[in-house]
Motif scaffolding. Structure first.
Motif, PDB file in Angstrom:
ATOM      1  N   ALA A   1     -18.959  -8.655   8.397  1.00 21.99           N
ATOM      2  CA  ALA A   1     -18.440  -9.328   9.032  1.00 21.99           C
ATOM      3  C   ALA A   1     -17.507  -9.668   8.465  1.00 21.99           C
ATOM      4  N   ASP A   2     -18.501 -10.775   7.262  1.00 21.03           N
ATOM      5  CA  ASP A   2     -17.724 -11.768   6.219  1.00 21.03           C
ATOM      6  C   ASP A   2     -16.807 -10.909   5.157  1.00 21.03           C
ATOM      7  N   ALA A   3     -17.438  -9.620   5.515  1.00 22.29           N
ATOM      8  CA  ALA A   3     -16.657  -9.197   4.241  1.00 22.29           C
ATOM      9  C   ALA A   3     -15.440  -9.328   3.735  1.00 22.29           C
ATOM     10  N   ALA A   4     -14.960  -8.806   2.348  1.00 19.95           N
ATOM     11  CA  ALA A   4     -13.642  -9.043   1.827  1.00 19.95           C
ATOM     12  C   ALA A   4     -12.751  -7.880   2.709  1.00 19.95           C
ATOM     13  N   LEU A   5     -11.477  -7.690   2.797  1.00 22.27           N
ATOM     14  CA  LEU A   5     -10.853  -6.631   3.028  1.00 22.27           C
ATOM     15  C   LEU A   5     -10.647  -5.720   2.518  1.00 22.27           C
ATOM     16  N   ASP A   6     -10.341  -4.346   2.832  1.00 23.51           N
ATOM     17  CA  ASP A   6     -10.274  -3.537   1.862  1.00 23.51           C
ATOM     18  C   ASP A   6      -8.766  -3.748   1.896  1.00 23.51           C
ATOM     19  N   ASN A   7      -8.320  -2.457   0.948  1.00 21.75           N
ATOM     20  CA  ASN A   7      -6.810  -2.569   0.769  1.00 21.75           C
ATOM     21  C   ASN A   7      -6.529  -1.729   1.944  1.00 21.75           C
ATOM     22  N   THR A   8      -6.282  -1.164   2.346  1.00 23.89           N
ATOM     23  CA  THR A   8      -5.781  -0.293   3.508  1.00 23.89           C
ATOM     24  C   THR A   8      -5.924  -1.522   4.268  1.00 23.89           C
ATOM     25  N   SER A   9      -7.182  -2.687   4.786  1.00 22.79           N
ATOM     26  CA  SER A   9      -7.257  -3.399   5.785  1.00 22.79           C
ATOM     27  C   SER A   9      -5.700  -4.263   5.865  1.00 22.79           C
ATOM     28  N   ALA A  10      -6.036  -4.714   4.858  1.00 24.10           N
ATOM     29  CA  ALA A  10      -4.944  -5.742   3.975  1.00 24.10           C
ATOM     30  C   ALA A  10      -3.689  -5.356   3.965  1.00 24.10           C
ATOM     31  N   GLN A  11      -3.573  -4.094   3.642  1.00 22.50           N
ATOM     32  CA  GLN A  11      -1.731  -3.583   3.766  1.00 22.50           C
ATOM     33  C   GLN A  11      -1.213  -3.654   5.828  1.00 22.50           C
ATOM     34  N   ALA A  12      -2.293  -2.779   6.188  1.00 18.21           N
ATOM     35  CA  ALA A  12      -2.132  -3.198   7.245  1.00 18.21           C
ATOM     36  C   ALA A  12      -1.748  -4.626   8.261  1.00 18.21           C
ATOM     37  N   MET A  13      -2.385  -5.437   7.750  1.00 18.98           N
ATOM     38  CA  MET A  13      -2.096  -7.179   8.105  1.00 18.98           C
ATOM     39  C   MET A  13      -0.961  -7.553   7.505  1.00 18.98           C
ATOM     40  N   MET A  14      -0.881  -7.208   6.418  1.00 16.48           N
ATOM     41  CA  MET A  14       0.216  -8.068   6.286  1.00 16.48           C
ATOM     42  C   MET A  14       1.823  -6.523   6.799  1.00 16.48           C
ATOM     43  N   GLN A  15       2.028  -5.990   6.928  1.00 19.52           N
ATOM     44  CA  GLN A  15       2.960  -5.484   8.017  1.00 19.52           C
ATOM     45  C   GLN A  15       2.719  -5.305   8.660  1.00 19.52           C
ATOM     46  N   LYS A  16       1.376  -6.273   9.508  1.00 19.61           N
ATOM     47  CA  LYS A  16       1.439  -6.587  11.073  1.00 19.61           C
ATOM     48  C   LYS A  16       1.981  -8.149  10.864  1.00 19.61           C
ATOM     49  N   ASN A  17       1.515  -8.652  10.136  1.00 14.21           N
ATOM     50  CA  ASN A  17       2.244 -10.677  10.089  1.00 14.21           C
ATOM     51  C   ASN A  17       3.660 -10.338   9.884  1.00 14.21           C
ATOM     52  N   GLY A  18       4.177  -9.842   8.366  1.00 15.43           N
ATOM     53  CA  GLY A  18       5.416  -9.845   7.966  1.00 15.43           C
ATOM     54  C   GLY A  18       5.173 -10.218   6.503  1.00 15.43           C
ATOM     55  N   CYS A  19       4.149 -10.008   6.381  1.00 17.36           N
ATOM     56  CA  CYS A  19       4.672 -10.298   4.470  1.00 17.36           C
ATOM     57  C   CYS A  19       5.219  -9.705   3.738  1.00 17.36           C
ATOM     58  N   ALA A  20       4.569  -7.521   4.123  1.00 15.23           N
ATOM     59  CA  ALA A  20       5.192  -7.462   3.055  1.00 15.23           C
ATOM     60  C   ALA A  20       6.975  -7.201   3.409  1.00 15.23           C
ATOM     61  N   ALA A  21       7.508  -8.275   4.518  1.00 13.47           N
ATOM     62  CA  ALA A  21       8.977  -8.337   3.922  1.00 13.47           C
ATOM     63  C   ALA A  21       9.466  -9.201   2.572  1.00 13.47           C
ATOM     64  N   CYS A  22       8.578  -9.648   2.184  1.00 15.61           N
ATOM     65  CA  CYS A  22       9.173 -10.329   0.323  1.00 15.61           C
ATOM     66  C   CYS A  22       7.892 -10.353  -0.205  1.00 15.61           C
TER      67      CYS A  22
END
Length: 112
Positions: free
Chosen positions: A22-43
């Motif tokens: 549960a404490d492990a780092a995000l994998d790339n797919t999860s991180a990129q989905a989170m970037m999209q969800k939270n608006g980070c990928a816009a910038c």
């Protein structure tokens, strides 16, 4: 070892594995989905500057800084300007603290 003690040990070890996963780092797919969800990928992108710095550049800048996770999580939540130029990063109040911490941890793990 008695049976109850053996079962307690087995459950304890299993709980450690679950907690670590549960404490492990995000994998790339999860991180990129989170970037999209939270608006980070816009910038931001992983490997190139868009409006804000590439995440790989952020990881390189803060490599070895033991306080980087806390500093950057606070910066993401509150916004800021001046570290990467004069274009401000707006506050990200819509993102949960847990998402921010996970995403910043993932960013800091990136390599060029």
């Amino acid at each position: 070892m008695t049976r109850p003690l053996l079962w307690h040990s087995v459950f304890f070890i299993a709980a450690l594995f679950v907690a670590e996963a549960a404490d492990a780092a995000l994998d790339n797919t999860s991180a990129q989905a989170m970037m999209q969800k939270n608006g980070c990928a816009a910038c931001h992108a992983i490997d190139k500057k868009i409006v804000g710095p590439a995440y790989q550049d952020v990881a390189a800048k803060y490599k070895g800084d033991k306080d980087a996770l806390a500093k950057l999580a606070d910066k993401v939540k509150k916004g800021g300007v001046g570290v990467w130029g004069q274009i401000p990063m707006p506050p990200n109040v819509q993102a949960s603290d847990a998402d921010i911490k996970d995403l910043v941890g993932w960013i800091l793990s990136l390599k060029k």
